[in-house]
Design a protein around this motif. Sequence first.
Motif, short mmCIF file in Angstrom:
data_model
loop_
_atom_site.label_atom_id
_atom_site.label_comp_id
_atom_site.label_asym_id
_atom_site.label_seq_id
_atom_site.Cartn_x
_atom_site.Cartn_y
_atom_site.Cartn_z
N SER A 188 57.77 68.62 63.28
CA SER A 188 58.66 67.55 62.86
C SER A 188 59.83 68.14 62.07
O SER A 188 59.66 69.10 61.31
CB SER A 188 57.91 66.53 62.00
N ALA A 189 61.01 67.55 62.26
CA ALA A 189 62.21 68.09 61.64
C ALA A 189 63.11 66.97 61.13
O ALA A 189 62.98 65.81 61.55
CB ALA A 189 62.98 68.96 62.65
N SER A 190 64.01 67.32 60.24
CA SER A 190 65.03 66.39 59.79
C SER A 190 66.23 66.46 60.71
O SER A 190 66.35 67.37 61.53
CB SER A 190 65.46 66.74 58.35
N ASP A 191 67.15 65.51 60.56
CA ASP A 191 68.35 65.56 61.40
C ASP A 191 69.36 66.59 60.90
O ASP A 191 70.42 66.76 61.49
CB ASP A 191 68.99 64.18 61.54
N THR A 192 68.99 67.28 59.81
CA THR A 192 69.79 68.43 59.36
C THR A 192 69.18 69.73 59.83
O THR A 192 69.51 70.81 59.34
CB THR A 192 69.91 68.43 57.83
N LEU A 239 53.36 72.42 57.05
CA LEU A 239 54.26 71.93 58.08
C LEU A 239 53.72 70.64 58.68
O LEU A 239 52.52 70.49 58.91
CB LEU A 239 54.44 72.98 59.17
N ILE A 240 54.61 69.70 58.96
CA ILE A 240 54.25 68.44 59.58
C ILE A 240 54.54 68.56 61.08
O ILE A 240 55.58 69.08 61.48
CB ILE A 240 55.04 67.28 58.96
N THR A 241 53.61 68.10 61.88
CA THR A 241 53.75 68.23 63.33
C THR A 241 53.62 66.86 64.00
O THR A 241 52.83 66.02 63.54
CB THR A 241 52.68 69.16 63.92
N PRO A 242 54.36 66.61 65.07
CA PRO A 242 54.06 65.44 65.90
C PRO A 242 52.65 65.59 66.47
O PRO A 242 52.30 66.66 66.97
CB PRO A 242 55.11 65.49 67.00
N LEU A 243 51.85 64.54 66.40
CA LEU A 243 50.44 64.65 66.77
C LEU A 243 50.09 63.68 67.88
O LEU A 243 50.50 62.51 67.86
CB LEU A 243 49.55 64.38 65.55
N LEU A 244 49.30 64.16 68.82
CA LEU A 244 48.75 63.34 69.89
C LEU A 244 47.23 63.30 69.71
O LEU A 244 46.54 64.28 69.99
CB LEU A 244 49.11 63.93 71.25
N PRO A 245 46.68 62.18 69.21
CA PRO A 245 45.22 62.10 69.03
C PRO A 245 44.51 62.02 70.39
O PRO A 245 44.91 61.25 71.26
CB PRO A 245 45.03 60.79 68.25
#
Length: 229
Positions: free
Chosen positions: A100-104, A115-121
């Motif tokens: 996951s990222a910011s728009d900057t 680190l935060i990640t997009p997750l698919l359960p």
Amino acid sequence: MRTPNIVEQDQALRLWGLVRLTGSELPGDDSHVTFYLRTAAESGVLAFASALDAEIYRQHLLGCGLSGWQRAPLEQIDLERVLSGRPEHQRRLMLALGFSASDTQALLQDDQQLLITPLLPLPINMRHTLHGMSRLDIEQDVFDFVEQWWSRVGGDHYGHLMRITAGWSDSRLAQSAHHALDRAAFANLRCLREQWGSTGCGDECAVFSPDTNAWRFSNLSGTRVRALH
């Protein structure tokens, strides 16, 4: 020995997890623990569709002072033992898809600097054979989704590239992950939300391209308009 280049070698999609040895040598004791992720809504064994993502996450854990974690193919992890005794809704994989990222164009971290990640359960379904062995059964639709996700956030050839990196040596993966973290900026998600509200974070994804040694960022929901809160 010559290292295969990107054009020459391809690999089938393989899932990865993170394990840490416990140091116990007593009979019957668990020899390792597996990284188990809990979010506000869900929990499960953290897994990665990309060996490079797993190595980036692992190295970042070391940088946060969480030592001992190693990357391992998911089929080598005893998921039945890991999830034994947990309620049904916690018996799942949390499949990380990039970061996951910011728009900057900063990678997002939680308050523990993880680190935060997009997750698919994903539910964990174990297939038992006639020989008493158990095998993790993942639907083909999941792998198709991962390929589509990679194409969207990394470009048409990113899935091909990730299958190739899965066959790299540990040292080559470690070097690429080091380059990735060295080239990344970081931002705390809570601080970002306090400053910008819901804008600037949440729907951006980042993946690292080892062929160019650069991060690729993709906005998944269109351009955001910033407004200070």
